[in-house]
Structures are given as C-alpha cells and as structure tokens.
Design a protein around this motif. Structure first.
Motif, PDB file in Angstrom:
ATOM      1  N   ASP A  75       0.805  -1.371   0.165  1.00 13.10           N
ATOM      2  CA  ASP A  75       0.004   0.150  -0.031  1.00 13.10           C
ATOM      3  C   ASP A  75       0.781   1.140  -0.138  1.00 13.10           C
ATOM      4  O   ASP A  75       0.151   2.391  -0.086  1.00 13.10           O
ATOM      5  CB  ASP A  75      -1.000   0.089   1.049  1.00 13.10           C
ATOM      6  N   PRO A  78       1.668   3.085  -4.371  1.00 14.02           N
ATOM      7  CA  PRO A  78       0.826   4.008  -5.193  1.00 14.02           C
ATOM      8  C   PRO A  78       1.382   5.442  -5.016  1.00 14.02           C
ATOM      9  O   PRO A  78       1.416   6.164  -5.659  1.00 14.02           O
ATOM     10  CB  PRO A  78      -0.553   3.879  -4.890  1.00 14.02           C
ATOM     11  N   PHE A  92     -14.151  -2.449  -7.495  1.00 10.87           N
ATOM     12  CA  PHE A  92     -15.215  -2.545  -6.011  1.00 10.87           C
ATOM     13  C   PHE A  92     -16.652  -2.795  -6.677  1.00 10.87           C
ATOM     14  O   PHE A  92     -17.188  -1.456  -7.065  1.00 10.87           O
ATOM     15  CB  PHE A  92     -14.671  -1.530  -5.293  1.00 10.87           C
TER      16      PHE A  92
ATOM     17  N   THR B 284      -7.407  -6.898  -1.657  1.00  6.24           N
ATOM     18  CA  THR B 284      -6.015  -6.874  -2.389  1.00  6.24           C
ATOM     19  C   THR B 284      -6.162  -5.530  -3.271  1.00  6.24           C
ATOM     20  O   THR B 284      -5.039  -4.886  -3.328  1.00  6.24           O
ATOM     21  CB  THR B 284      -5.892  -8.256  -3.498  1.00  6.24           C
ATOM     22  N   ALA B 285      -7.295  -5.367  -3.874  1.00  9.58           N
ATOM     23  CA  ALA B 285      -7.331  -4.355  -4.934  1.00  9.58           C
ATOM     24  C   ALA B 285      -7.303  -2.950  -4.020  1.00  9.58           C
ATOM     25  O   ALA B 285      -6.470  -1.878  -4.202  1.00  9.58           O
ATOM     26  CB  ALA B 285      -8.854  -4.305  -5.695  1.00  9.58           C
ATOM     27  N   ALA B 286      -7.728  -3.038  -2.929  1.00 10.90           N
ATOM     28  CA  ALA B 286      -7.610  -1.860  -2.096  1.00 10.90           C
ATOM     29  C   ALA B 286      -6.120  -1.564  -1.599  1.00 10.90           C
ATOM     30  O   ALA B 286      -5.868  -0.396  -1.600  1.00 10.90           O
ATOM     31  CB  ALA B 286      -8.625  -2.098  -0.702  1.00 10.90           C
ATOM     32  N   GLU B 287      -5.516  -2.676  -1.358  1.00  7.84           N
ATOM     33  CA  GLU B 287      -4.216  -2.530  -0.879  1.00  7.84           C
ATOM     34  C   GLU B 287      -3.530  -1.924  -2.112  1.00  7.84           C
ATOM     35  O   GLU B 287      -2.519  -1.153  -2.047  1.00  7.84           O
ATOM     36  CB  GLU B 287      -3.486  -3.901  -0.529  1.00  7.84           C
ATOM     37  N   LEU B 288      -3.636  -2.442  -3.364  1.00  9.43           N
ATOM     38  CA  LEU B 288      -3.173  -1.745  -4.562  1.00  9.43           C
ATOM     39  C   LEU B 288      -3.512  -0.310  -4.860  1.00  9.43           C
ATOM     40  O   LEU B 288      -2.781   0.353  -5.626  1.00  9.43           O
ATOM     41  CB  LEU B 288      -3.482  -2.719  -6.016  1.00  9.43           C
ATOM     42  N   MET B 289      -4.591   0.215  -4.236  1.00 10.36           N
ATOM     43  CA  MET B 289      -4.813   1.379  -4.486  1.00 10.36           C
ATOM     44  C   MET B 289      -4.303   2.223  -3.215  1.00 10.36           C
ATOM     45  O   MET B 289      -4.607   3.532  -3.085  1.00 10.36           O
ATOM     46  CB  MET B 289      -6.264   1.714  -4.317  1.00 10.36           C
ATOM     47  N   GLY B 290      -3.440   1.531  -2.543  1.00 14.29           N
ATOM     48  CA  GLY B 290      -2.685   2.574  -1.417  1.00 14.29           C
ATOM     49  C   GLY B 290      -3.526   2.613  -0.172  1.00 14.29           C
ATOM     50  O   GLY B 290      -3.174   3.275   0.760  1.00 14.29           O
ATOM     51  N   VAL B 291      -4.297   1.595   0.062  1.00 14.24           N
ATOM     52  CA  VAL B 291      -5.138   1.577   1.441  1.00 14.24           C
ATOM     53  C   VAL B 291      -4.333   0.470   2.233  1.00 14.24           C
ATOM     54  O   VAL B 291      -3.982  -0.665   1.875  1.00 14.24           O
ATOM     55  CB  VAL B 291      -6.557   1.133   1.200  1.00 14.24           C
ATOM     56  N   ASN B 292      -3.888   1.092   3.545  1.00 20.11           N
ATOM     57  CA  ASN B 292      -3.278   0.314   4.306  1.00 20.11           C
ATOM     58  C   ASN B 292      -4.255  -0.819   4.964  1.00 20.11           C
ATOM     59  O   ASN B 292      -5.214  -0.287   5.890  1.00 20.11           O
ATOM     60  CB  ASN B 292      -2.627   1.122   5.475  1.00 20.11           C
TER      61      ASN B 292
END
Lengths: 239, 404
Positions: A75, A78, A92, B284-292
């Motif tokens: 994370d 990006p 999503f 996983t997608a959230a992580e790839l968007m920079g969400v911890n």
C-alpha cells in the motif's frame, strides 16, 4: 538512455513450495511500454505481484526509481507513482463508478488536482462519465477494464503495471483499450509494463518485450524484432 | 390447479409438514409421565392448517384469482408511496423526532423499559454495523466491547465516584483499546477464520470478567453503580439531580442513539467509510490502491468497539448493576441478527432490526412457551423472502452477481 525506472535483479518467488518465477531480471526505462508475454502459467502475473509486494519475493532485488522496494508494504507504492491494474480488473462492485475512481486517489489530498485527473479519466473513457453513478459491478467487462484503468490513473502513476487488460474482452473493445494505453503513454507520459497473453497486440503497442517460459525470461528484444522472430511467431503468434 | 408447479408446491408442503411433526413430537410429546400425542398433534394441525391457508392464498394470487382485490390495493399503495416521496425528508425526520420526544409522556413504565432496550440495541447494532456492514469483518464476539464499556463505568463509578458523563468517553476509550488489542492479531485473518477467532475472544473477555474476582467481583457482579446526573433548573437555581427515573434514562439513551446515528451516517459518507467498503469489496485491490488494509480494518474494529463501549456504559448506569451474565455469546448473536435482519450497512435497517428483535419477543410474551419457536420461524421466513434485510442499504441493493 537514463536511469531505469524499474529494475528486477534475479527475482524469484514461490507459492508455498512451488517456484513460480526463477531468477528474473528485467529493466524498464522511463517513457517505455514494455510487454511481458508468455503462455498461461509462465509467471507473468506473479512477476507483477512480486513487483507490487503483494507476493513476497524469495530472492533477488526490485528497484523502483533507484530505490529498493522489495519488502515494502504494497500500500506504500501508489503514493510513489507505482500503480497496478490487477488481473481480472478487481474493481469494487458495490461502489459507484465515481467512488471507484475516488478510491484510486485515496492517498491524495490535493482536491483540485484530483478533480483535474478525474476529468482526464472521463475524457479518456467517456463511458465512465455516463455511468458515474452506477455500481461498478453493473458494468460490462470492457467498461470494468476501463474503470480499473481509470482508477489506477487516479493515483497519478509514473509507472503503470497492466495485467492482462484484454482478458475476456471483445476484439473491438481490446483495440480501444490498447489505443488508450498508447495514449496514456504518449500524451500523459506514463511508463507502462504490460502483461499479456495476446502477444501480437501487446508487442504492437510496445517498445520492447520480454518472453517468459516456465518462470524464466527466455528472450528479450525490441518489440519489432520479437514480432519478426520466427520462433516467437510460431510459439505465441499462432503461425 | 394440477399444473406440475402446483403439484410440486403441495408435495413440498406435505414433506415439510411431515418433517415438522417428526421434529415437534419428540419435543412436545415425550414427557416424564409417558408419551403423549393429543397436544402435539393439536399444535401440529393448527400450524399445518395455517400454512395450507397461506399457501392457497399465495397460489390464488399467482393464478390471478385475487387480482380484483389486489390491483386496486397495489395502485393505492403506489399512490401513497408517491405522495410520501414528495414530502421532503426533513419533515419525516421532524415527525419522527417529535414522536420520539412525546413517546414517554404517552406511555407506561413497561413501554419505557422496552424503548430503552431498543435504543441500547440500536447503538450496539450500529456499532456492529460499522464492523460487519461497512468493513465486512464478521465479528461474533462484539458483545465483549459492550462488556468492557459497562465494566469500565461500573468500576470507575463504584470505586472513584466519577460521573457518568466523564466516564462515557473513558469507557469508549477503553473499549477502543480492547478493540485494538483483540484486533491487531486477529484482523490478519479473513472470513470464517476471523469469525471463529472473534468468537473465542468474546468468550475470553466474559470469562476474565467472571474469574477476576479482585477486580470484577466475579459472577456476583458489581452493585451500586450511579445513574447519570445532571444540573436542572429548579426553584430559581441549578440543582444537582440524578437521572434515575425511566423517562429520564430514556432521554439519555435517546441522545446517545441519535448521536450514534449521526456519527455512523457521517462515517458512511466519508473518505474513511469508503475505504472500509473498498476493503470489504476487494482487499487486495484496496491494497493496490494504497489503502493500508490492516490499519483500516483495525480502525473499523476500534470504531465499532467505541460505539459498543458507550452503549455498555449506559447499560451499566441504567441497570445500576453489571455481571458477566449480560455479555454472553447469545447477545453477540442477537446484535448480529439485528444487523443482518435489518439490512447490512443500512442505518434505518439496523434501527428496524433492533426494533423487531427486541419488540417482537415482547409482543409474543403471550405465547411464552413458543416464543423462541415463533422467533426462529420469523427469522427463517425473513431470510427467505427478504435476504437483503428489512431496509437494505442502497448500494447493497444491486450486487453484480445477482444482476446476471
């Protein structure tokens, strides 16, 4: 050519005891479109996952922009300008199109610039503007791919990793997607790494290419040369 | 009426009734004095008759025999809904607020008591809704935070005589701390594993409360907790009063519930709320968007814990007594049932769910013996006919996989 934006040195990664990629080295320079082609299970997606830190690597080093990034949490990337559009799009489904795009800019605080980038995404993908209030899950496959790419662009990437953007899409949509990939590269100056099974299309859109087979790089060359290479034509271009 | 579809329907009905009898008779008919048939058969016959009538009506409706009566009714209700939709939301909210305020002046002690329970469960449900509905973390030990909040206030009140209003934030803080302590090791897990582990931690908290005699007085509980206090204008001066009557407590918990609703509403529409949802949708997608993702899940867990802790502090103040018995697994299950029944992620849904699950058993008090039976039946029917809840959240409405 200047310093590479991405460099993999002898990277290996494994799922449990199964080695997925072995000793992969590759270099991407700023402004390039580099494609990684190969058959199913050759380790293309695994390579991208190891770059992003979603899959921890078991050996080797990954450098992005001169700094070592292997071992860094996924994370954190990006915000440094390295963003991935994962395989299968993974938008999503129960967020609206616009909320999906906002999630791409999650780590950013510069409201005005975010608005500007959103407009740019809508300009690249007008269908998303039309469907901005719709849930992501209600979009068609091609629209979802566009949304996934738009979402990644919202992070203002310098290096964009695209995993199988043509997967399961109609040929016409694929043409459109690849046209936009080139536009992102040429107009917005985003460096692109493209993982594709559709080797012909990928190489036509690329400057250079790497060929993966059973987890290792077996060939690398200018895209034009790969397209002309009789072995490649036979193995991957269906001739 | 002997189409294959209707034959299948009545065959299913027959099988279900046989199955019901096989279940019912051992429960009702086997008694210490010996076997008995008449009573269980009477109950069974009544259930069977009721079900047959409902089925017949349903079939008549399917075949259009009731259209003459139903169509005008449908038109009328559509007209009513359109008229209701034209009234702005704030008027509905104002009406609702007015009803809430005058409620205690029009009703009896018993109704106050039930209303207070409902409001406490609304707070709990909304807290769990943040964890389950928004962040998608199935938490089966949520009641632990309710317990931590309740015991925090109980101990501070009994030992240090601190005021309820001072202890309220402290209870919230302690619950948040408990949430972080429990969440940090467990939130790395996903799905079913998380559910089991939270179930375990919920029980651990209860067992600690039960056995730490020195601190919590074990199963005997803690007595003598003060109710909330206030300064009220009386005889030309502000005097200190205890808010110990049920009406007064009703207004305290009403305030708490309304603040909770506002807080959760704002969270729903915030950047953090969207991140919760993104993690729920695809981690996983959230992580790839920079969400911890671990941090976000921990935050959701802690926020849910805070809301549970606040409700717990009020619970202690209202009962003036706490014991570990109030924080068993069945309570966690009830709160979860409210969230699921009402509609995950939906604020009005959770409110309705709490109302239904607290008020319905009260309404069924006459049945006493069959209360849980009816309760279970209602739940099963609900999940069959409204699987997304009584009042589904808007965005939960259209799942992509259900569209195709």
């Amino acid at each position: 050519m200047g310093a590479p934006i991405l460099e993999l040195r002898h990277v290996s990664a494994a799922y449990g005891r199964i080695k997925a990629i072995k000793d992969i080295s590759l270099v991407v320079h700023p402004g390039e479109v580099v494609s990684i082609i190969g058959a199913n299970g050759a380790g293309k997606s695994t390579t991208l996952m190891s770059i992003c830190g979603v899959l921890p690597i078991s050996g080797g080093e990954v450098y992005y922009d001169g700094r070592r990034i292997d071992g860094l949490a996924a994370d954190l990337l990006p915000s440094q300008g390295l963003c991935q559009v994962p395989e299968g799009r993974r938008i999503f489904p129960r967020l609206t199109v616009e909320e999906n795009l906002d999630m791409g800019a999650f780590f950013r605080r510069d409201k005005a610039a975010i608005e500007h980038d959103k407009n740019r995404v809508f300009q690249l993908f007008p269908i998303l503007l039309e469907r901005r209030r719709q849930h992501g899950g209600t979009l068609s496959g091609g629209e979802q791919q566009m949304l996934a790419m738009g979402r990644a662009l919202m992070s203002r990437p310098r290096l964009l990793l695209l995993d199988e953007p043509s997967l399961g899409l109609a040929p016409l949509i694929v043409q459109q997607i690849f046209r936009i990939i080139r536009e992102i590269n040429e107009v917005d100056g985003v460096t692109v790494v493209l993982v594709e099974q559709n080797a012909n299309l990928a190489l036509q859109a690329s400057t250079r290419g790497y060929v993966l087979e059973t987890g290792s790089v077996i060939l690398q060359d200018e895209a034009r040369a790969l397209l002309a290479n009789p072995d490649i034509r036979k193995a991957y271009l269906g001739e | 009426m002997t189409t294959p579809a209707s034959r299948k329907l009545w065959l299913g009905y027959g099988l279900a009734m046989i199955w019901l009898f096989v279940l019912l008779w051992p429960l009702m008919g086997i008694k210490p004095e010996g076997l008995e048939f008449a009573e269980s058969f009477a109950v069974w016959a009544r259930v069977a008759a009721a079900a047959a009538i409902l089925l017949a009506f349903w079939q008549a409706k399917q075949h259009g025999f009731l259209d003459a009566a139903l169509l005008p009714a449908q038109a009328a209700s559509a007209l009513l809904a359109r008229a209701a939709g034209r009234v702005p939301t704030w008027i509905w909210l104002a009406l609702l607020a007015a009803a809430m305020v005058v409620f205690p002046f029009l009703t009896e002690r018993y109704a106050h008591d039930v209303a207070i329970s409902v409001l406490v469960y609304i707070c709990l449900g909304l807290g769990l809704n943040v964890v389950v509905g928004l962040a998608g973390l199935l938490d089966l030990g949520y009641i632990a935070f309710y317990g931590v909040g309740a015991y925090t206030y109980a101990l501070l009140s009994v030992h240090y005589g601190l005021s309820f209003w001072l202890c309220l934030p402290i209870s919230g803080a302690f619950s948040a701390l408990a949430g972080c302590i429990i969440g940090y090791p467990t939130l790395r897990m996903r799905g079913d594993y998380l559910a089991i582990v939270t179930l375990g931690f919920g029980e651990i908290v209860r067992i600690v409360l039960n056995n730490w005699m020195k601190l919590t007085n074990g199963p005997n509980g803690i007595l003598g907790i003060k109710t909330p206090d206030a300064y009220w204008w009386k005889d030309g001066a502000f005097t200190h009063i205890w808010l110990s009557s049920l009406e007064q407590l009703y207004f305290v918990v009403l305030g708490l519930a309304v603040s909770t609703v506002v807080a959760v509403y704002r969270l729903n529409h915030s950047r953090i709320g969207r991140a919760f949802e993104a993690v729920r949708e695809d981690q996983t997608a959230a992580e790839l968007m920079g969400v911890n993702t671990l941090g976000i899940k921990l935050l959701a867990y802690a926020l849910g814990a805070v809301l549970g802790g606040l409700a717990g502090a009020f619970f202690a103040a209202r009962m003036r007594f706490v014991s570990p018995e109030s924080f068993t697994f069945i309570e966690s299950a009830m709160v979860l049932a409210m969230v699921v029944l009402g509609g995950m992620g939906s604020i009005p849904g959770v409110v309705l769910g709490a109302l239904a699950l607290v008020a319905l058993p009260e309404a069924f008090r006459g049945f006493e013996l069959y209360r849980m039976f009816v309760f279970g039946g209602v739940m099963a029917v609900m999940m069959l006919f409204r699987p997304k809840g009584l009042w589904p959240a808007k965005r939960m409405g259209a799942r992509s996989e259900e569209r195709d």
